[in-house]
Design an enzyme around this catalytic site. Structure first.
Site, PDB file in Angstrom:
ATOM      1  N   LYS A 115      38.466  27.973  39.275  1.00 34.85           N
ATOM      2  CA  LYS A 115      37.638  27.919  40.474  1.00 34.85           C
ATOM      3  C   LYS A 115      36.735  26.688  40.522  1.00 34.85           C
ATOM      4  CE  LYS A 115      37.594  32.845  41.594  1.00 34.85           C
ATOM      5  NZ  LYS A 115      38.643  33.260  40.672  1.00 34.85           N
ATOM      6  N   GLU A 199      26.872  31.466  42.562  1.00 30.87           N
ATOM      7  CA  GLU A 199      26.908  31.226  44.002  1.00 30.87           C
ATOM      8  C   GLU A 199      25.894  32.128  44.699  1.00 30.87           C
ATOM      9  OE1 GLU A 199      31.590  30.070  44.931  1.00 30.87           O
ATOM     10  OE2 GLU A 199      30.845  32.079  45.414  1.00 30.87           O
ATOM     11  N   HIS A 234      37.543  44.949  44.807  1.00 33.54           N
ATOM     12  CA  HIS A 234      37.761  43.523  45.070  1.00 33.54           C
ATOM     13  C   HIS A 234      39.239  43.178  45.235  1.00 33.54           C
ATOM     14  CE1 HIS A 234      33.537  42.720  44.248  1.00 33.54           C
ATOM     15  NE2 HIS A 234      33.648  43.377  43.127  1.00 33.54           N
ATOM     16  N   ARG A 291      50.889  30.310  45.143  1.00 33.20           N
ATOM     17  CA  ARG A 291      52.105  31.139  45.132  1.00 33.20           C
ATOM     18  C   ARG A 291      52.231  31.816  46.477  1.00 33.20           C
ATOM     19  NH1 ARG A 291      49.467  35.900  45.172  1.00 33.20           N
ATOM     20  NH2 ARG A 291      47.605  36.126  43.893  1.00 33.20           N
TER      21      ARG A 291
END
Length: 494
Positions: A115, A199, A234, A291
């Protein structure tokens, strides 16, 4: 490529093989001992057993898969999703063996697989980012200082992973150190990498992702968005295309950002750029999946583009034969993932035998699955049974058709998420389009699906129906909530 090996199992293996057959390409299946009688094994032209049931001893063994490819004379490998599909080392081994991976380069996988490096790549094109750290956090004191600058609540996230692992929401500064330690520990355990970053926590986010395609000649297009905001733990359970909240202008901006994210890593093949959309309709880059996505059928339905065929064409060196301006959205599509899980028991997996398994049919319905009646759901793999997709001329028709399809879907012997999918389709928040990733936490209670608590579930269903009727006065009320409906008495079968 006259023959390809599909390095996967279940519905995605069948999905790839069907497109390959239409292109006149022969297929090779690989399978574990638990999948000896699986549908993808029977459908392929050839099949090779690669090991015992656990995926670590079969589907995750790169060398066994490459050996099977060479043995059968297949020229390329389609990895599907999951397993080795985003493994850069596997991609390098495939190339070193003189074979073609039907997917992006290992370099692109590495950049977007982390990330932090993904954020760094996206920043080169000024793609909006959620305020936070741009590097891995190592010093607790410095991390606390940066968290105060960003402002609480904050989100601590694992750099190397996904699926909610290594993720912690921190509401107050005094909880930071404890949650930081937990996030690092979980990230290390799950991914072998304890790197985390910080974040600002977006409290009411929509999860919007953009499908992209890139060829080997620098041509990259986007195929519009999918809204994947209905999630549990999630992980997505309902997806739709297009989103009910994006304006044409916002769609264009997000599409351009997605294309730039792909361009930042010289991306080739099919990929998905994921964004968070906040309550003000401001969007922020989240990550890129290198993908094919589970939810790719909804994009295929609204664009008429077969993404698997495009992957194969790109891998064998063909140029994209359409431009961005050629692509249009037509209609609306919704996907409900059908899991062998018990939504009334915290969505815990429920393995067993499919005593009854009858899929829905009729206008606007697509079922991608890998099972048939009498088969067992194995304990070793993801518990998804099928992807149920509805398509309509507009969102209302797609919802109505999904409700009808869920009613027609007959599964006994195990618990499934079908009843939950119907709950979502009939809930006023989903019908109105006014929902976010907290849908399950806000609106769903397990007792709504239990026979002793039908009143609350019927209220939720009726609210959804009334809203739908008001929004589209000319549309008929869905059969599931008309007088004499079988909805209540049939729910126990799911």
């Amino acid at each position: 490529m006259e023959k390809i090996l599909v390095a996967n199992r279940g519905e995605i293996a069948l999905r790839v093989m069907r497109s390959a057959r239409e292109m006149g390409i022969k297929t090779v299946a690989v399978y574990s001992e638990a999948d000896r009688n699986a549908l993808h094994v029977r459908y392929a032209d050839e099949a090779v057993c690669i090991g015992p049931a656990p995926s670590a001893q079969s589907y995750l063994l790169a060398d066994r898969i490459i050996e099977a490819c060479l043995k059968t004379g297949a020229m390329g490998i389609h990895p599907g999703y999951g397993f080795l599909s985003e493994n850069a080392d596997f991609a390098r081994k495939v190339k070193a063996a003189g074979l073609i991976l039907i997917g992006p380069s290992p370099e692109a996988m590495e950049i977007m697989g982390n990330k932090l490096s993904a954020k760094a790549a996206a920043l080169k094109y000024n793609i909006p980012m959620v305020p936070g750290t741009e590097e891995a956090v190592t010093d607790i004191g410095e991390a606390q200082k940066r968290a105060l600058e960003v402002g609480f609540p904050i989100l601590i996230k694992a750099a190397a992973g996904g699926g909610g692992k290594g993720m912690r929401i921190v509401e107050k500064p005094e909880d930071f150190v404890e949650q930081m330690d937990l996030a690092v520990s979980e990230a290390t355990s799950a991914f072998g990498d304890g790197s985390v970053f910080i974040e600002r926590y977006v409290s009411s986010p929509r999860h919007i992702e953009i499908q992209v395609l890139g060829d080997n000649y620098g041509n990259i297009v986007h195929l519009f968005e999918r809204d994947c905001s209905v999630q549990r733990r999630h992980q997505k359970v309902v997806e739709e295309a297009p989103s009910s909240v994006l304006s044409p202008e916002l769609r264009q901006k997000m599409g351009e950002s997605a294309v730039n994210a792909a361009r930042s890593c010289n991306y080739t093949g099919a990929g998905t750029v994921e964004f968070i959309l906040d309550e003000n309709l401001d969007f922020f880059f989240l990550e890129m999946n290198t993908r094919l996505q589970v939810e790719h059928p909804v994009t295929e339905m609204i664009t008429g583009i077969d993404l698997v065929k495009e992957q194969i064409k790109i891998a064998r060196g063909e140029k994209l034969n359409f431009r961005q301006e050629d692509l249009k959205i037509k209609g609306h599509a919704i996907e409900v993932r059908v899991y062998a899980e018990d939504p009334a028991n915290n969505f815990l997996p429920d393995i067993g035998n499919l005593k009854t398994y009858i899929t829905p049919k009729g206008p606007g319905i697509r079922v991608d699955d890998g099972f048939e009646q009498g088969m067992d759901i194995p304990i070793y793999y993801d518990p998804m049974i099928a992807k149920l997709v509805s398509y309509g001329k507009d969102r209302t028709e797609a919802i109505e058709r999904m409700i009808r399809a869920i009613d027609e879907y007959q599964i006994t012997g195990i618990q499934t998420t079908l009843a939950f999918g119907k709950f979502v389709m009939q809930h006023h928040a989903f019908v109105s389009g006014k929902f976010d990733t907290h849908f399950v936490g806000k609106y769903f209670k397990p007792e709504y699906l239990q026979s002793g608590n039908e009143d609350e579930a019927m209220i939720a269903a009726l609210l959804g129906t009334l809203f739908m009727k008001e929004q589209n006065r000319n549309a008929s009320i869905p059969q599931a909530v008309q007088s004499g409906s079988n909805w209540k008495k049939n729910r126990k079968e799911y």
